[in-house]
Design a protein around this motif. Structure first.
Motif, PDB file in Angstrom:
ATOM      1  N   MET A   1      87.153 134.960 -14.133  1.00 50.14           N
ATOM      2  CA  MET A   1      87.309 133.960 -13.090  1.00 50.14           C
ATOM      3  C   MET A   1      86.245 134.197 -12.027  1.00 50.14           C
ATOM      4  O   MET A   1      86.135 135.300 -11.490  1.00 50.14           O
ATOM      5  N   LEU A   2      85.474 133.161 -11.721  1.00 53.22           N
ATOM      6  CA  LEU A   2      84.379 133.237 -10.758  1.00 53.22           C
ATOM      7  C   LEU A   2      84.627 132.229  -9.646  1.00 53.22           C
ATOM      8  O   LEU A   2      84.666 131.027  -9.884  1.00 53.22           O
ATOM      9  N   LEU A   3      84.790 132.732  -8.423  1.00 50.83           N
ATOM     10  CA  LEU A   3      85.035 131.894  -7.252  1.00 50.83           C
ATOM     11  C   LEU A   3      83.817 131.975  -6.337  1.00 50.83           C
ATOM     12  O   LEU A   3      83.480 133.049  -5.838  1.00 50.83           O
ATOM     13  N   LEU A   4      83.163 130.835  -6.124  1.00 51.08           N
ATOM     14  CA  LEU A   4      81.938 130.783  -5.334  1.00 51.08           C
ATOM     15  C   LEU A   4      82.125 129.880  -4.123  1.00 51.08           C
ATOM     16  O   LEU A   4      82.871 128.898  -4.180  1.00 51.08           O
ATOM     17  N   ASP A   5      81.415 130.211  -3.053  1.00 48.18           N
ATOM     18  CA  ASP A   5      81.455 129.349  -1.880  1.00 48.18           C
ATOM     19  C   ASP A   5      80.651 128.077  -2.141  1.00 48.18           C
ATOM     20  O   ASP A   5      79.549 128.125  -2.709  1.00 48.18           O
ATOM     21  N   GLY A   6      81.182 126.942  -1.709  1.00 52.92           N
ATOM     22  CA  GLY A   6      80.550 125.664  -1.984  1.00 52.92           C
ATOM     23  C   GLY A   6      79.219 125.463  -1.296  1.00 52.92           C
ATOM     24  O   GLY A   6      78.423 124.618  -1.721  1.00 52.92           O
TER      25      GLY A   6
ATOM     26  N   VAL B   1      83.832 130.969 -18.846  1.00 51.89           N
ATOM     27  CA  VAL B   1      84.133 131.487 -17.503  1.00 51.89           C
ATOM     28  C   VAL B   1      84.845 130.411 -16.692  1.00 51.89           C
ATOM     29  O   VAL B   1      84.358 129.276 -16.586  1.00 51.89           O
ATOM     30  N   ALA B   2      86.003 130.738 -16.126  1.00 54.39           N
ATOM     31  CA  ALA B   2      86.715 129.811 -15.247  1.00 54.39           C
ATOM     32  C   ALA B   2      86.003 129.807 -13.895  1.00 54.39           C
ATOM     33  O   ALA B   2      85.874 130.848 -13.260  1.00 54.39           O
ATOM     34  N   LEU B   3      85.547 128.644 -13.478  1.00 53.81           N
ATOM     35  CA  LEU B   3      84.707 128.527 -12.290  1.00 53.81           C
ATOM     36  C   LEU B   3      85.358 127.611 -11.261  1.00 53.81           C
ATOM     37  O   LEU B   3      85.788 126.497 -11.585  1.00 53.81           O
TER      38      LEU B   3
ATOM     39  N   PRO C   1      86.482 123.235 -12.380  1.00 50.92           N
ATOM     40  CA  PRO C   1      87.089 123.165 -13.707  1.00 50.92           C
ATOM     41  C   PRO C   1      88.028 124.330 -14.015  1.00 50.92           C
ATOM     42  O   PRO C   1      88.884 124.211 -14.892  1.00 50.92           O
ATOM     43  N   GLY C   2      87.886 125.450 -13.322  1.00 52.30           N
ATOM     44  CA  GLY C   2      88.786 126.577 -13.564  1.00 52.30           C
ATOM     45  C   GLY C   2      90.200 126.233 -13.140  1.00 52.30           C
ATOM     46  O   GLY C   2      90.431 125.721 -12.041  1.00 52.30           O
TER      47      GLY C   2
END
Length: 373
Positions: free
Chosen positions: A66-71, A90-92, A168-169
């Motif tokens: 799981m990859l959480l990125l700042d917009g 990869v769940a993004l 999409p994650g």
């Protein structure tokens, strides 16, 4: 917000990318169940490509990734790299993509830096997946084992399925994660807690620092790339120096990615120097590390000492109350001070008018920034 103090942890200091990047990649490559990554900066390049490859390989082994990125902070990640992540399993998700809503909401960014593997080991610091961390920027990270890893996982989970995170994650993925960090009995004395802040209303990191500054008896050493502190913190630092505490600031020198922030902070040098605070500017490269040492208490993580971190950003630090780690951090400070230039109070008082003009100009802009909220 304050986390609980927990015993039985192990904290390892990892100064410079040559140490923390191999350690993080090794952990990801050995993952068996899950890999959680939360970053502010991610930009297409060599480091991002290596991270994408490692995450996709883990997903191919059946690991939940799981990859959480700042917009905003990850806007430099190309469409091709985003498609590689999704195609690789990869769940993004993206925190708070820029939109046509309030300015305050657009200014709220996820500035945390976190990697958690199998719910057993975590890494935090000031790192990101941009090539500047390979060579150009000086950074420090921490490897974490023990009960506090569960707190880092809960922090990640609360943001992953937040209404402000999209992509999409699937949001419900976090509910299936196992949180089973083991207590390290061989490091029973290493007490730590996770402390985090969420914008203007929840500034627990700043409040925790202020309490430590008030309680310090021997030393307060602060390393930060962006030093534009609040009036309350400036006063506390000056008072600590006057009562005999060794107050030392390790800040960037001429090499800086945002020179205006440096000038805005330099307008406070004079009063701090007159109070007995010692100020050093790091010379070899851009100093991006964020560490505070007060007696035997250490705080390391994502939070800077500027209005972005304290007024808008989501931040998180690892706090440790342990003399062994404090001694290691103190030695790291000493090495970096030797590579720095100390600001001489008399010479600073005679600085050129152009320097004073820059301080006034960027200080005025900083003052306007604080009123946007």
């Amino acid at each position: 917000m304050d986390g609980m103090w927990r015993d039985g942890n192990h904290f390892a200091l990892l100064p410079e990318a040559a140490r923390f990047l191999p350690a993080m990649f090794e952990a990801v490559e050995g993952a068996r169940r899950s890999v959680l990554v939360e970053l502010y900066l991610m930009e297409s390049g060599r480091l991002a490509s290596a991270l994408i490859e490692a995450l996709c390989q883990a997903a191919a082994r059946g690991v939940t990734v799981m990859l959480l990125l700042d917009g905003y902070g990850a806007m430099g990640l190309s469409g091709e790299d985003r498609r590689r992540l999704e195609a690789g399993g990869v769940a993004l998700r993206w925190f708070n993509p820029l939109g046509l809503h309030s300015l305050a909401r657009n200014l709220t960014r996820d500035h945390r830096k976190l990697v958690v593997v199998d719910g057993e080991v975590a890494f935090t610091g000031g790192f990101g997946a941009v090539d500047a961390f390979l060579e150009a920027w000086y950074e420090v990270a921490m490897r974490i084992e023990g009960p506090v890893v569960a707190d880092w996982m809960r922090l990640f989970s609360s943001l992953w399925d937040s209404p402000m995170s999209r992509g999409p994650g699937e949001a419900h993925l976090v509910h299936a994660l196992a949180v089973t960090p083991r207590r390290r009995d061989d490091y029973r004395g290493m007490r730590g807690r996770v402390v985090w802040g969420q914008g203007y209303r929840y500034q627990a990191i700043r409040h925790s620092l202020q309490r430590r500054v008030l309680a310090a008896r021997q030393r307060i050493w602060i390393c930060t790339p962006y030093f534009v502190p609040t009036l309350g913190l400036r006063r506390r630092l000056a008072r600590a120096a006057r009562r005999g505490v060794e107050v030392c600031l390790l800040l960037p020198g001429d090499s800086h990615d945002h020179p205006g922030i440096r000038y805005a902070g330099q307008r406070f040098y004079g009063r701090l120097l007159r109070a007995g605070v010692r100020i050093y500017e790091f010379q070899p490269s851009f100093l991006h590390a964020k560490i505070t040492l007060a007696d035997d208490w250490v705080s390391l993580g994502s939070c800077n000492f500027d209005h972005w971190s304290l007024q808008w950003n989501l931040e998180a630090n690892q706090e440790v109350d342990d003399p062994r780690l404090a001694a290691e951090v103190a030695e790291l400070f000493r090495r970096n001070l030797e590579a720095s230039r100390e600001i001489d109070p008399a010479a600073w008082a005679r600085r050129p008018r152009l320097q004073r003009l820059r301080e006034w100009l960027y200080g005025t802009l900083d003052g306007l920034l604080t009123r946007l909220r």
